[in-house]
Motif scaffolding. Structure first.
Motif, PDB file in Angstrom:
ATOM      1  N   PRO A  64     118.776  33.571   0.496  1.00 13.14           N
ATOM      2  CA  PRO A  64     118.933  33.243  -0.172  1.00 13.14           C
ATOM      3  C   PRO A  64     117.166  31.788   0.461  1.00 13.14           C
ATOM      4  O   PRO A  64     117.038  31.734   0.541  1.00 13.14           O
ATOM      5  N   GLY A  65     116.387  32.152  -1.040  1.00 17.04           N
ATOM      6  CA  GLY A  65     115.170  31.387  -1.204  1.00 17.04           C
ATOM      7  C   GLY A  65     115.579  30.110  -1.580  1.00 17.04           C
ATOM      8  O   GLY A  65     116.301  29.956  -2.753  1.00 17.04           O
ATOM      9  N   GLU A  66     114.060  29.274  -1.296  1.00 13.04           N
ATOM     10  CA  GLU A  66     114.252  28.574  -1.710  1.00 13.04           C
ATOM     11  C   GLU A  66     113.450  28.335  -3.705  1.00 13.04           C
ATOM     12  O   GLU A  66     113.372  29.256  -4.211  1.00 13.04           O
ATOM     13  N   LYS A  67     114.605  27.733  -4.604  1.00 12.34           N
ATOM     14  CA  LYS A  67     114.337  28.073  -6.055  1.00 12.34           C
ATOM     15  C   LYS A  67     113.791  26.592  -6.184  1.00 12.34           C
ATOM     16  O   LYS A  67     113.860  25.636  -6.368  1.00 12.34           O
ATOM     17  N   PRO A  68     112.844  27.053  -7.069  1.00  6.90           N
ATOM     18  CA  PRO A  68     112.021  26.221  -7.961  1.00  6.90           C
ATOM     19  C   PRO A  68     112.850  25.214  -9.030  1.00  6.90           C
ATOM     20  O   PRO A  68     113.737  25.479  -9.547  1.00  6.90           O
ATOM     21  N   GLN A  69     112.973  24.111  -8.718  1.00  8.04           N
ATOM     22  CA  GLN A  69     113.605  22.710  -9.560  1.00  8.04           C
ATOM     23  C   GLN A  69     112.557  23.211 -11.080  1.00  8.04           C
ATOM     24  O   GLN A  69     111.483  22.619 -10.810  1.00  8.04           O
ATOM     25  N   LYS A  70     113.534  22.915 -12.180  1.00 13.35           N
ATOM     26  CA  LYS A  70     112.933  22.480 -13.219  1.00 13.35           C
ATOM     27  C   LYS A  70     112.273  22.142 -13.695  1.00 13.35           C
ATOM     28  O   LYS A  70     112.061  21.174 -14.257  1.00 13.35           O
ATOM     29  N   LEU A  71     112.914  20.619 -13.236  1.00 14.55           N
ATOM     30  CA  LEU A  71     112.569  19.170 -13.271  1.00 14.55           C
ATOM     31  C   LEU A  71     112.610  17.931 -12.337  1.00 14.55           C
ATOM     32  O   LEU A  71     112.991  18.408 -10.612  1.00 14.55           O
ATOM     33  N   PRO A  72     111.738  17.106 -11.681  1.00 18.28           N
ATOM     34  CA  PRO A  72     110.836  16.718 -10.606  1.00 18.28           C
ATOM     35  C   PRO A  72     112.376  15.327 -10.895  1.00 18.28           C
ATOM     36  O   PRO A  72     113.915  15.602 -11.315  1.00 18.28           O
ATOM     37  N   LEU A  73     112.533  15.372  -8.952  1.00 22.45           N
ATOM     38  CA  LEU A  73     113.203  14.137  -9.017  1.00 22.45           C
ATOM     39  C   LEU A  73     113.780  13.736  -9.067  1.00 22.45           C
ATOM     40  O   LEU A  73     115.591  13.076 -10.004  1.00 22.45           O
ATOM     41  N   GLU A  74     113.111  12.921 -10.098  1.00 20.84           N
ATOM     42  CA  GLU A  74     113.514  11.434 -10.383  1.00 20.84           C
ATOM     43  C   GLU A  74     114.152  11.693 -11.942  1.00 20.84           C
ATOM     44  O   GLU A  74     115.032  11.121 -12.405  1.00 20.84           O
ATOM     45  N   VAL A 130     120.757   6.782  -9.557  1.00 26.28           N
ATOM     46  CA  VAL A 130     121.651   6.077  -8.079  1.00 26.28           C
ATOM     47  C   VAL A 130     121.573   4.983  -9.220  1.00 26.28           C
ATOM     48  O   VAL A 130     120.855   4.029 -10.162  1.00 26.28           O
ATOM     49  N   PHE A 131     123.259   4.584  -9.582  1.00 27.23           N
ATOM     50  CA  PHE A 131     123.771   3.874 -10.405  1.00 27.23           C
ATOM     51  C   PHE A 131     123.723   2.146  -9.585  1.00 27.23           C
ATOM     52  O   PHE A 131     123.765   2.258  -8.707  1.00 27.23           O
TER      53      PHE A 131
END
Length: 79
Positions: free
Chosen positions: A57-67, A72-73
């Motif tokens: 498997p390769g790196e999958k591009p994320q659709k949304l930024p980490l934020e 984190v509650f």
């Protein structure tokens, strides 16, 4: 934890690993094929081996930024 530790060790050796939860569909066949005692209960099986060339498997591009993907509650609570 044993499963996680073993999985990590096998991956570090370059093996592909996955855990399959497919019982009770194969219980009788597993008992017969590998002479497993009938009082043992199959919870899961960890399948591992050398991955086929080109199947890593390769790196999958994320659709949304980490934020937007991580929340984190209580992180912004002032005490």
């Amino acid at each position: 934890m044993h499963q996680y530790y073993l999985w990590t060790a096998l991956e570090a050796l370059g093996l592909g690993v996955n855990v399959q939860h497919n019982n009770p569909l194969i219980d009788a066949e597993v008992q017969k094929t590998w002479s497993v005692p009938s009082d043992w209960k199959l919870k899961a099986q960890m399948v591992f081996g050398v991955p086929k060339e080109g199947s890593a498997p390769g790196e999958k591009p994320q659709k949304l930024p980490l934020e937007q993907r991580l929340q984190v509650f209580g992180a912004n609570v002032k005490r």
